[in-house]
Motif scaffolding. Structure first.
Motif, PDB file in Angstrom:
ATOM      1  N   ASP A 133       0.871  -1.165   0.000  1.00 33.23           N
ATOM      2  CA  ASP A 133       0.000   0.000   0.000  1.00 33.23           C
ATOM      3  C   ASP A 133       0.909   1.216   0.000  1.00 33.23           C
ATOM      4  N   SER A 138      -1.070   5.225  -3.965  1.00 36.84           N
ATOM      5  CA  SER A 138      -2.228   4.334  -3.985  1.00 36.84           C
ATOM      6  C   SER A 138      -3.544   5.109  -4.028  1.00 36.84           C
ATOM      7  N   ASP A 139      -3.481   6.352  -3.671  1.00 37.25           N
ATOM      8  CA  ASP A 139      -4.709   7.133  -3.624  1.00 37.25           C
ATOM      9  C   ASP A 139      -5.051   7.761  -4.966  1.00 37.25           C
ATOM     10  N   GLY A 144      -3.990   4.158  -9.037  1.00 33.04           N
ATOM     11  CA  GLY A 144      -3.471   3.847  -7.701  1.00 33.04           C
ATOM     12  C   GLY A 144      -3.700   2.397  -7.323  1.00 33.04           C
TER      13      GLY A 144
END
Lengths: 314, 505
Positions: A133, A138-139, A144
């Motif tokens: 993560d 990842s966002d 992501g």
């Protein structure tokens, strides 16, 4: 029809595609290295099994995950060395030796598994690689989760594409490798060892193949069971031709296959009631054959592929 | 000789099974000298140079090079790297170039550390460009070898050796694939380098170029050194005698009545991607009782011409007629039935099936003939008798008629093919490079048989790279260049050479 489109828009489809593609990326890079040097390695299917079993078994016996990966690669390299000795200095048929390695490696892996774990009824489990993560990245919407929530081994596979590309195209070793797959006499005349180059390429390529197997037991699943490789090695052999022996195209081919496979799983849930599921299971293979027919007719094989070279013969 | 010694070969011996390819050969080379190694095909020239360069390990003897500081250094046997380190460069007859790499990469191959993570090409490129300037050997560095012409490839090979600072350059039959003009310019370039101190050994079986270019000549015959002489004092006939060991007696061309056309090609065009396999509006008429010689540098469409006459390739345009009968869709079988005998270029590959017996190879072109089979079963006894007769008549030597054809030597395979073809008394004979690689005796035998067939009334198409052979055998000469046939109205070597290079005389 709208449902089909929905599949492509769903990020989980792309996550699955990349996950399915990962072992193929390792395998096709490995096969590509061997073939660029002029050696076909049909041991790939068995080397996948060995990588899957040995990597998993090491971790089950208490080794850290990354050590398991290294041991798997070493085991693959060992079988690669066996194939290389038979086909390079001894010059035996690459087809026969490769198929022999596949049968031998598969049996050895299963034999060891049964001997070490005679009494298990359901396959024991390990704690596999977890999705990474990566903060912030990842966002990013869509991209992501697809790219930055894969496991470390998928990352390793993507990095290896770059590494193999760099080695082949940007280093003196890569130039020598290309030459030995085209005209071994050229390599010999320049004072380089044909045998060392070819053996080295087959060992390194086989180690990569074993990583594809290790991904199955240490990242995609958490256990080893018989038949889990399920023809992935053979798919890689076809993908190398599809890729015209280029690492970039190899990545593309593996991803395409991953997409076919992820797509058919999702179609099954959509249309499974009407069409038998076996049709869907077949689809990726049929599609890869069709893709091959279109691409491979123009393929330029490494000229010395399948041709053994002997010192002192001309 | 006041030039300093640079290289000594002492007592070099190499056996291949029973055959002694090199028998205790001594040779010396001085700095700035051109030594010609002269001998027939199979005399052992290439074997000797392969030992010098470490491709073969000698059974006896050694190679010693005098280093620049004057100390002698004995080369470890069988290691090309040692020869390269001692600055010996070799240009093989069959180029050792990787076609999927550029010229530059081929030259650099092996000169950089394999463990390096990057290429360092700039300095190397500058050095090669300097060498090209100095020698006049110009080649495109950034093109892949696969796209270069034969002449360019050869220049890349030589540049490769020069790039490694070669003090000794070995050239194996450098002119075999060149036109006379290309060969001349090669010699001019080499002379420039020799004047700067390069020492050259060049292998050849062509007397005239040896006389023109070398300082000293060593003659090999049957694996032995039979003579060594200074070129300036050498006499052509004397060398020729040394080379072949006997008076060169080519069969005399007797006058012969020329009859009706037996083979006609009319405006035949074969278009292929590779110009080597293309024909462009080729017309040819061969009459009974004449030998038509097709001269030219190989790779100018000769193989396409041979394929068309053999029925292996269908022309895109134009027609072919045998004995006045048009062949609408020629096939190999159809051409055999029309009495066209084929002597293929690659006798090992296309001429015989190596894993089948001599007897079987003798009947392989007519398996449905009544004396070969009845109702689909082979008449083994008849076939064996037939083979015995032919082997005797054509002097095919080998382990016997039941031995695999692959066990025969090149000359005997060619005799086997001659026997198979000529026994049928063909109207047309296609002889493609029929004497290439044969020793003097076998080559003479082939020539005699072709003459015999001509006398009997066959029309012969003789395709040959060897201009001397064409000149001595052919009644009429045509030159093949770039897929086209040009009638040569002359028997003058230089004029034909110009035609071979694509320039009108």
């Amino acid at each position: 029809m709208m449902d089909m489109l929905q599949i492509f828009l769903n990020e989980s489809f792309w996550v699955a595609s990349l996950r399915i593609a990962t072992p193929l990326i390792f395998g096709v890079l490995g096969a590509l290295l061997c073939e660029r040097a002029g050696v076909l390695n049909l041991g790939i299917e068995g080397i996948f099994v060995v990588g899957a079993m040995v990597g998993w078994m090491s971790v089950y016996a208490g080794a850290p995950l990354w050590l398991g990966v290294i041991i798997a690669a070493a085991a693959g390299g060992l079988f690669g060395l066996f194939h290389a000795i038979l086909t390079v200095p001894l010059g035996l048929s690459q087809h026969v030796s490769g198929l022999g390695i596949t049968l031998f490696a598969t049996s050895v892996a299963q034999f060891l598994y049964r001997t070490i774990l005679p009494d298990v009824s359901s396959p024991p489990r390990i704690i596999p690689f977890q999705p990474m993560d990566v903060p912030i990245l990842s966002d990013i919407p869509f991209l992501g989760p697809v790219v930055f929530q894969q496991t470390a081994m998928t990352w390793l596979a993507l990095i290896m594409v770059g590494v193999v590309w760099w080695v082949i195209n940007r280093t003196p070793l890569g130039v020598a490798l290309q030459a030995v797959g085209d005209n071994p006499d050229a390599v010999n005349a320049q004072g380089l060892s044909v045998y060392k180059l070819r053996i080295g390429a087959v060992v390194a390529g086989s180690a990569l193949m074993a990583l594809g197997g290790a991904f199955l037991t240490m990242s995609a699943f958490d256990a080893f069971f018989f038949g889990m490789v399920n023809g992935r090695g053979w798919i890689c052999i076809a993908l190398v031709i599809f890729a015209s022996w280029r690492p970039g195209k190899a990545l593309l081919g593996a991803l395409l296959f991953g997409m076919f496979d992820a797509f058919q799983v999702r179609l099954q849930t959509e249309a499974g009631a009407i069409v038998p599921s076996q049709i869907f299971l077949m689809a990726p293979y049929v599609l890869s054959i069709i893709a091959l027919v279109i691409v491979a007719r123009k393929a330029e094989y490494p000229r010395a592929l399948l041709h053994p070279w002997f010192k002192g013969h001309r | 000789m006041n030039k300093p010694l640079i290289l000594t070969l002492a007592g070099l011996t190499k056996r291949f099974g029973e055959v002694i390819a090199n028998d205790a050969i001594d040779l010396t080379l001085h700095q700035g000298e051109v030594l010609a190694l002269l001998g027939e095909n199979g005399a052992g020239k290439t074997t000797l140079m392969n030992m010098l360069f470490g491709h073969y390990t000698p059974d006896a003897g050694y190679v010693e090079i005098i280093c620049e500081d004057g100390t002698p250094l004995r080369l470890p046997p069988g290691q090309p790297q040692a020869a390269i380190d001692a600055r010996i460069g070799m240009v093989h007859q069959h180029f050792t170039l990787a076609e999927n790499l550029t010229a530059l990469d081929n030259i650099l191959l092996g000169s950089e550390s394999l463990l390096s993570l990057r290429r360092h090409r700039r300095a190397a490129r500058a050095k090669i460009e300097g060498l090209m300037q100095d020698s006049g050997l110009i080649a495109p560095l950034d093109e892949k070898i696969g796209a270069l012409s034969v002449g360019e490839r050869q220049r890349v090979e030589i540049l490769k050796a020069l790039f490694h600072d070669a003090r000794v350059l070995v050239l194996d039959e450098p002119t075999a694939v060149l036109t006379p003009q290309e060969a001349d310019s090669l010699f001019v370039s080499l002379r420039k380098m020799v004047d700067k101190g390069l020492s050259v050994i060049f292998i050849s079986h062509k007397l005239h170029e040896v006389l023109a270019f070398s300082d000293r000549i060593a003659v090999l015959r049957h694996g032995k050194k039979v003579g060594e002489l200074i070129t300036a004092d050498a006499d052509k006939n004397q060398i020729a005698t040394l080379m072949v060991g006997e008076e060169t007696a080519l069969p005399e061309r007797e006058a012969c009545d020329v009859g009706d056309p037996v083979l006609e090609l009319k405006s035949v065009t074969v278009r292929r991607e590779n110009t080597r396999n293309s024909l462009n509006d080729v017309s040819l008429c061969v009459r009974a009782g004449e030998i038509v010689g097709v001269a030219g540098v190989s790779g100018n469409g000769q193989s396409a011409l041979a394929q068309v006459i053999s029925g292996l390739e269908r022309p895109d345009q134009g027609g072919i007629a045998v004995a006045g009968k048009v062949m609408p869709a020629p096939t190999p079988k159809g051409m055999i039935k029309a009495h066209v005998g084929r002597i293929p270029e690659d006798r090992h590959h296309d001429g015989v099936v190596g894993s089948m017996t001599v007897a079987e190879n003798l009947i392989i072109e007519r398996l449905d003939a009544p004396d070969v089979q009845t109702r689909g079963f082979l008449r083994k006894k008849r076939i064996a008798e037939h083979a015995k007769e032919l082997v005797q008549a054509y002097d095919v030597r080998g382990p016997g008629i039941e031995a695999r054809a692959a066990l025969l030597s090149g000359g005997n395979i060619q005799k086997l093919i001659l026997a198979r073809v000529l026994e049928q008394e063909p109207l047309v004979i296609l002889a493609n490079q029929p004497t290439r690689g044969l020793d003097f005796g076998a080559a003479g035998e082939v020539a005699r048989r072709l003459m015999e067939a001509r006398k009997r009334g066959a029309g012969v198409v003789l395709i040959s790279e060897d201009l001397d052979e064409v000149l001595s055998l052919a009644d009429r000469i045509v030159v093949m260049h770039d897929g086209q046939l040009i009638e040569a109205d002359t028997r003058d070597r230089a004029a034909i050479g110009l035609l071979m290079a694509g320039q009108a005389a």
